[in-house]
Scaffold this active site. Structure first.
Site, PDB file in Angstrom:
ATOM      1  N   LYS A  73       1.238   4.548 -19.640  1.00 24.34           N
ATOM      2  CA  LYS A  73      -0.196   4.523 -18.925  1.00 24.34           C
ATOM      3  C   LYS A  73      -1.018   6.151 -19.788  1.00 24.34           C
ATOM      4  O   LYS A  73      -0.455   6.729 -19.290  1.00 24.34           O
ATOM      5  CB  LYS A  73      -0.135   4.052 -17.742  1.00 24.34           C
ATOM      6  CG  LYS A  73      -1.703   4.319 -17.032  1.00 24.34           C
ATOM      7  CD  LYS A  73      -1.455   4.749 -15.037  1.00 24.34           C
ATOM      8  CE  LYS A  73      -2.730   3.280 -14.504  1.00 24.34           C
ATOM      9  NZ  LYS A  73      -2.429   3.794 -13.286  1.00 24.34           N
ATOM     10  N   SER A  98      -4.705  -0.457 -11.094  1.00 26.25           N
ATOM     11  CA  SER A  98      -4.732   0.090 -12.300  1.00 26.25           C
ATOM     12  C   SER A  98      -4.258  -0.215 -13.211  1.00 26.25           C
ATOM     13  O   SER A  98      -4.864  -0.258 -14.847  1.00 26.25           O
ATOM     14  CB  SER A  98      -5.596   0.928 -11.657  1.00 26.25           C
ATOM     15  OG  SER A  98      -4.702   2.459 -12.164  1.00 26.25           O
ATOM     16  N   SER A 105      -1.523   0.144  -7.697  1.00 30.27           N
ATOM     17  CA  SER A 105      -1.952   0.097  -8.827  1.00 30.27           C
ATOM     18  C   SER A 105      -0.771  -0.051  -9.808  1.00 30.27           C
ATOM     19  O   SER A 105      -0.703  -0.702 -10.939  1.00 30.27           O
ATOM     20  CB  SER A 105      -2.685   1.109  -9.275  1.00 30.27           C
ATOM     21  OG  SER A 105      -4.197   1.534  -9.568  1.00 30.27           O
TER      22      SER A 105
END
Lengths: 490, 483
Positions: free
Chosen positions: A76, A156, A180
Site C-alpha cells: 500500500k 482505503s 480500510s
C-alpha cells in the site's frame, strides 16, 4: 501458478518447483496486462522486484529461505519504502521519495518478500471506495455479467485488495483506521485482518489518525493472512504505541478449530434496514460455527450506535493535526505564493483533494476553542464506553461474529454526493478501531447478483490466534471458490 | 521592601508572574536522537523526526524526563507520576510538525516553591505553579536572502522545561532575584546551563498593576526577554505604562508584547485578530507518561546539595552571615571555591576574601569563577601565610594581586619579592627611633593629649618598612617608645 495460495507458493519455491524469478516474472507480466484496467498500482517496481527475486533464488539455493522468500507482494502506497516514491495517493506527496523503510515493510524484506510495487488507495487512506485517490479510481475485479460498470474495490486499501483478488499480487500490506482492510477484503472476496492496535509498528507509515491506524495484511486465505501478519508484526522501540508482546505463531492457530469456543452475536449490529441476504449469511456463519462445535451466545454492545459518529470526530481531529506537516516547506509539493500564508494556502489547496480537505476542516472544527468539549472530549468519553462494551462482552465470549459491511461492492461514482452515506460503509468495522481490538474479514458467500460478501470475526486484544481459529473454521465451512470475472478472463 | 508607583489616583502595586523556558541539558533532543550542541552549522543536527517527515514518530528521551524530574525535585515540587503530552497546533515554517508537543493539561511537575533572599536580609516565598516539558522550535533566518526566509532546524525538538510561577512577585528586584535563584538551582542540578545570552534560558513576563488590596487586573505578557536586567527594566516600564492607561480612564488590554531595550518600552506583538486557537489535544503518538516511584526516589537520592541547603549549612557550619551565605551559594562554582578555601581555615576570613578581593578581581579582569586568576588552593595558601605570621594582611593583598598577575605560587612570590614580614623587634625599634626623632614636634603634641597622632606614627613606620612590618609588633613597640 496464479491459483496457488501464498503458503503453497512458498512450499513450491522451497521445493524448487519453480524459481522466485519465474514466479515474480509471471506476476509482473500479469500486472502489466491487468493494471491499466484496474489501476491497482500507482507505482509498479518491476526492476526492484526482479532484483529481489534473484536475491530470493540465491537465498533459496543456499537453503536460507525465510518465511516469505520469493513471495511477490503489493505494498500500500502509505508505507514509506526507501528509494521508492511514496505518495499516499496525494498530489502533495507526488514527488516524495522517502530515504527510509517503514518497520513493517522492513520486516517483510527481512523475511525475503518481493515487492511488485506501490498499491493505490484513497488519498491519505481517507475513503471507503478508493475514489479519492489523486492517481485515479481503482476498479474491483469483480463485475456482474451484463453490467460493464466498474465497481469500487472498497477503501482505503482498494489497490491492495484489487491486486490480491485479481492475482496480480500474492498478498499485500494494508492499513485500517476505520475498516480500510476489512471493507475492501469483503468487497473483493479476500481475507484481511486488522490486528490489535500496537501489534504492528506505525513507524514509517504515513499517518491518518494515530490512535486508530493499524497495519495488517490482505491475502487470499486465512492461513496466508496469518503468515503475512506473523512477519509484519512485532515490537518496535521507534513507535511509542507499539506493544512489547511476543508474536505468536498465527499460522498454527488457523487450524485449531472452534470446539468449545463461545461466539458472541452482538444484538445491536442487527438493524431493520440490513439487506436480508447479509442477515442470512450472518446466520449461516453462526450455523457453521455451531456445527464445528462452538457455542453461540447473544451479547450486547450498547454503545455501538455511537461508534460511527464518534469515529468521525476522533479520526478527523487527529488527521487535521497529522496533516499539518504537509505545508510545502520541507518536502513534497509546493505552490509558491506572494507571502508565507499564500504559499501555505496555494500548496494545500492544490495538494489535497476534496475528501482530505473535508476531514481537515471537520477535525479543525471539533478541536476549536468552544467546540472541543462538545465534540472531541465527548467523543473520547464515548470511545471509553465502546471499549468497555467490548471488555464486558469478552468476559462472556471468546470472539464475536458480525457482517463486515452493510452491502456488497457498489458501482464507481455512487454515494459520492452524500458523504454520510459513504461513511455508513464503516458502521460494522469502526468499533474495532475505536476499541483497539483485532478484526478479520473473510469471504463467506455471494449476494444474489454474484458479488462477494464478508463476515467479520472480532477478538480480544492481542488474541489474534482465536480470531484466526474462528476464521479458519468459517473458511473451511464456507468453501468460497468463486473467482472474480476479470480473473476468469485473465 | 515595597515597590510602588505613585499615580494621580493613588498608590499602585505591581503584580508579576514569570514563565521561564529552560533548555534541558541532554545529549539528544526530547523526542529524537539528534544532537543538541549550540552553534553547529545550520541543519546539521536534524533527524527525520525533527523535520516531521511522513511516518516519523516521537519517542520520549528518558534523560530529558529525568532532568525535568530533577528540576522539579530541586524546586521542592510535586512530581506527577502520570503526566501527558499534548499537541499545540499552529503553522510556522520553523515548526515542522505544524504542532508543538508540550504538556498542557497534565504537566510532569506540579506546585513548588522558590525562596528569595532579598538584599535587606528578608526572604520571600514565590510559588511555582508547574513545570512541563515541551519541544523548542527551529529558527527562521530572515537576513540571508532579500526575498527568502531560511529555516535552521538544529534547535527544533530540543527539550525545554517551562517553569511557571504564581503571580507572587511585587517588584522588579523580586523578579530579578527569582530568575537568579532559579538559574542557581538549575545550574547546581546540571539540568540547564542558565545561559540567557545563548537563549538556553528565556523569560516571558506577566505584568499587571492594581491598587493594594484589589483583585488582579488585566495582565500583559512580555515575550522572550533575554536577560535579568531586561526583565527588571521591562517590568518597570510596563507597570508605568499600565498605570498611565488606567489613570487615563482606559482599559489595559490582555495582549502579548515585546520589550524594546533600545527604546526602553514595550510594544504589542500581534493584534487580537491574529490570536491563535491552538487546538490542544492529547498527542495520539505518545502514551501517557508513567513514572516508577522508585525511579523518582533514585533521582532524588542522587541530587546534589541544593543552594538553600548549602546556604543553611554555610551559616550553621561556618558561621557566615545570611547575606554572605546567599552570595556564595548563588553560583555552585563560587560555593565550591569558598569551601575549598575555608576548609581547615578561618571561614569568615575566607568568606571575606572570596566575596571581597576575589569577586572584585573577577570583575576587574572580566573573568569567571570557573576560571579564576587565583585558584582556590593559592588563596588558601595566602591565608595560611597570614595565619602563621609569614606575611601581614596588607602584604597579603599585594601577594594576591601578584599571584593573579604572574600565576606563580604564593610561596615562590614571597621569597622572590621579599614579602616576608619583619618580626625582628630590634629592626622595628630602630625605625621607630628614627621616625620619632624626625617628628619631635608631633611627639610633643601626642604627649600633650593628641592621641590621634598614634595612627600617624604607625603609618610612618609601616611606610618606612615598605609595609612588611608585623603590625602588632609595631603597635607594641610604638606604645613603649611613646610611653
Amino acid at each position: 501458478m496464479f491459483e496457488l495460495s501464498l503458503a503453497e507458493a512458498r512450499d513450491a519455491l522451497r521445493a524448487r518447483k519453480f524459481s522466485a524469478a519465474e514466479l515474480t516474472e509471471a506476476y509482473l507480466s500479469r500486472l502489466e496486462a491487468l493494471n491499466p484496467k484496474l489501476n491497482a498500482y500507482i507505482t509498479p517496481t518491476p526492476e526492484l522486484a526482479l532484483k529481489q527475486a534473484a536475491a530470493a533464488d540465491a537465498a533459496l539455493a543456499r537453503g536460507e529461505g525465510g518465511p516469505l522468500t520469493g513471495i511477490p507482494l503489493a505494498i500500500k502506497d502509505l508505507f514509506c519504502t526507501a528509494g521508492v516514491r511514496t505518495t499516499a495517493a496525494s498530489n502533495i506527496l507526488r514527488p516524495f521519495v522517502p530515504p527510509y523503510e517503514s518497520t513493517v515493510t522492513a520486516h517483510l524484506l527481512r523475511d525475503g518478500a518481493v515487492f511488485l510495487g506501490k498499491a493505490n488507495l484513497d488519498e491519505f487512506a481517507m475513503g471507503s471506495s478508493n475514489m479519492t485517490s489523486a492517481f485515479g479510481a481503482v476498479a474491483n475485479p469483480w463485475t456482474l455479467p451484463g453490467d460493464a460498470r466498474p465497481r469500487v474495490p472498497g477503501g482505503s486499501s482498494g489497490g491492495s485488495a484489487a491486486a490480491v483478488a485479481a492475482r496480480i499480487a500474492l498478498g499485500a500490506t494494508a492499513t485500517d483506521t476505520g475498516g480500510s482492510i476489512r471493507q475492501p477484503a469483503s468487497f473483493c472476496g479476500i481475507v484481511g485482518i486488522k490486528p490489535t492496535y500496537g501489534r504492528c509498528s506505525r513507524w514509517g507509515i504515513v499517518a491518518f489518525a494515530s490512535s486508530l491506524d493499524q497495519a495488517g495484511p490482505l491475502a487470499r486465505t486465512v492461513e496466508d493472512a496469518a503468515i503475512l501478519l506473523g512477519s509484519m508484526a512485532g515490537f518496535d522501540p521507534k513507535d511509542s504505541t507499539s506493544a512489547d508482546i511476543a508474536v505468536p505463531d498465527f499460522a498454527a492457530a488457523c487450524a485449531r478449530g472452534v470446539k468449545g469456543l463461545r461466539i458472541g452475536v452482538p444484538r445491536e449490529y442487527r438493524s431493520d434496514d440490513m439487506p436480508p441476504e447479509i442477515e442470512a449469511l450472518w446466520q449461516q456463519g453462526l450455523a457453521w460455527l455451531k456445527d464445528a462445535g462452538a457455542e453461540i451466545v447473544d451479547v450486547s454492545l450498547p454503545h455501538t450506535k455511537y461508534g460511527l459518529a464518534t469515529y468521525y470526530i476522533v479520526a478527523p481531529a487527529e488527521a487535521s493535526s497529522n496533516l499539518a506537516r504537509y505545508d510545502g516547506v520541507r518536502f513534497g509539493a509546493r505552490v509558491e505564493g506572494a507571502d508565507l500564508i499564500e504559499m501555505y494556502e496555494n500548496t494545500r489547496a492544490a495538494g489535497f483533494g476534496a475528501e482530505v480537505k473535508r476531514r481537515v476542516l471537520i477535525g479543525t472544527y471539533v478541536l476549536s476553542a468552544g467546540y472541543y468539549d462538545a465534540y472531541y472530549l465527548r467523543a473520547q468519553k464515548v470511545r471509553a464506553l465502546i471499549r468497555r462494551d467490548f471488555t464486558e462482552a469478552f468476559g462472556k465470549v471468546d470472539a464475536l461474529l458480525t457482517p463486515t459491511t452493510p452491502s456488497a461492492a457498489f458501482v464507481q461514482g455512487e454515494r459520492m454526493d452524500d458523504p454520510v452515506k459513504m461513511y455508513l460503509n464503516d458502521v460494522f468495522t469502526v468499533p474495532a478501531n475505536m476499541s483497539g481490538i483485532p478484526g478479520l474479514s473473510l469471504p463467506a458467500g455471494l449476494d444474489s447478483s454474484g458479488l462477494p460478501l464478508g463476515l467479520q470475526v472480532l477478538g480480544k486484544p492481542f488474541d489474534e490466534e482465536t480470531v484466526f481459529a474462528v476464521a479458519g473454521a468459517l473458511e473451511k465451512a464456507a468453501h468460497f471458490t468463486a473467482r472474480p470475472a476479470l480473473q476468469a478472463e485473465g | 521592601m515595597s515597590y510602588t508607583i505613585e499615580g494621580r489616583t493613588g498608590v499602585w502595586e505591581v503584580v508579576i508572574g514569570l514563565e521561564v523556558h529552560c533548555q534541558v541539558i541532554s545529549k539528544a533532543k526530547l523526542f529524537s536522537g539528534a544532537a543538541t550542541t549550540f552553534g553547529a552549522e545550520p541543519n546539521t543536527q536534524v533527524s527525520f523526526v525533527d523535520a516531521a517527515f511522513p511516518g516519523m514518530l516521537p519517542v520520549p528521551n528518558r534523560e530529558c524526563i529525568a532532568q525535568a524530574v530533577r528540576t522539579g525535585l530541586g524546586l521542592r515540587a510535586q512530581i506527577n507520576l502520570v503526566s501527558r503530552f499534548d499537541r499545540k497546533n499552529y503553522f510556522y515554517p520553523d515548526l515542522p510538525f505544524g504542532y508543538q508537543i508540550t504538556q498542557f493539561e497534565k504537566p510532569l511537575v506540579g506546585k513548588g516553591t522558590i525562596t528569595l533572599e532579598l538584599e535587606d536580609g528578608t526572604t520571600r516565598e514565590i510559588g511555582v505553579t508547574r513545570l512541563h516539558l515541551e519541544q523548542d522550535a527551529g529558527k527562521s533566518l530572515h537576513d540571508q536572502n532579500p526575498t527568502k526566509t531560511y529555516v535552521d532546524l538544529n534547535r527544533a525538538g530540543v527539550g525545554l522545561m517551562e517553569i511557571v510561577s504564581e503571580p507572587d512577585m511585587r517588584s522588579p528586584e523580586e523578579a530579578g532575584a527569582y530568575l537568579r535563584k532559579l538559574r542557581s538551582i538549575v545550574r547546581t542540578l546540571g539540568t540547564c546551563d542558565g545561559n540567557m545570552e545563548e537563549g538556553s534560558m528565556r523569560a516571558d513576563v506577566n505584568v499587571s498593576v492594581r491598587h493594594p488590596g484589589e483583585d488582579y487586573r488585566t495582565r500583559c505578557e512580555i515575550k522572550n526577554v533575554n536577560s535579568i536586567r531586561f526583565v527588571m527594566q521591562a517590568v518597570e516600564v510596563e507597570a508605568a505604562r499600565q498605570v498611565q492607561v488606567w489613570e487615563d480612564g482606559e482599559e489595559v488590554v490582555q495582549e502579548t508584547r515585546l520589550f524594546d531595550s533600545a527604546h526602553g518600552e514595550t510594544r504589542p506583538m500581534r493584534s487580537k485578530e491574529d490570536a491563535h486557537d491552538y487546538r490542544y489535544f492529547p498527542d495520539p503518538d505518545l502514551l501517557p507518561l508513567e513514572l516508577d516511584p522508585a525511579w523518582v526516589a533514585g533521582l532524588k537520592a542522587a541530587l546534589p546539595e541544593l543552594p538553600d541547603d548549602r546556604r543553611a549549612r554555610f551559616m550553621e557550619d561556618y558561621g557566615l552571615s545570611p547575606y554572605d551565605a546567599s552570595v556564595l551559594v548563588a553560583e555552585r562554582a563560587s560555593a565550591d571555591y569558598f569551601e575549598a578555601v575555608a576548609k581547615g581555615r578561618d571561614a569568615k576570613q575566607a568568606a571575606n576574601w572570596v566575596t571581597g578581593e576575589l569577586f572584585a578581581l573577577l570583575n576587574r579582569a572580566g573573568r569567571t569563577i570557573e576560571d579564576p586568576p587565583v585558584p582556590a588552593a593559592a588563596l588558601g595558601r595566602i591565608l595560611d601565610l597570614i595565619a602563621d605570621g609569614t606575611i601581614n594582611g596588607k602584604i597579603a593583598k599585594t601577594l594576591f594581586e601578584a599571584v593573579a598577575e604572574t600565576g606563580e605560587s604564593p610561596d615562590a612570590l614571597v621569597e622572590k619579592r621579599g614579602l616576608r614580614q619583619v618580626t625582628d623587634t630590634g629592626a622595628i625599634d630602630a625605625v621607630i627611633a628614627r621616625i620619632l626623632g624626625a617628628n619631635a614636634d608631633k611627639v610633643a603634641q601626642y604627649k600633650s593629649g593628641k592621641d590621634k597622632l598614634f595612627g600617624f606614627f604607625v603609618g610612618q613606620v609601616m611606610r618606612e618598612m615598605k609595609g612588611k612590618a608585623n603590625p602588632a609588633l609595631v603597635n607594641e613597640a610604638l606604645k613603649r617608645a611613646l610611653g
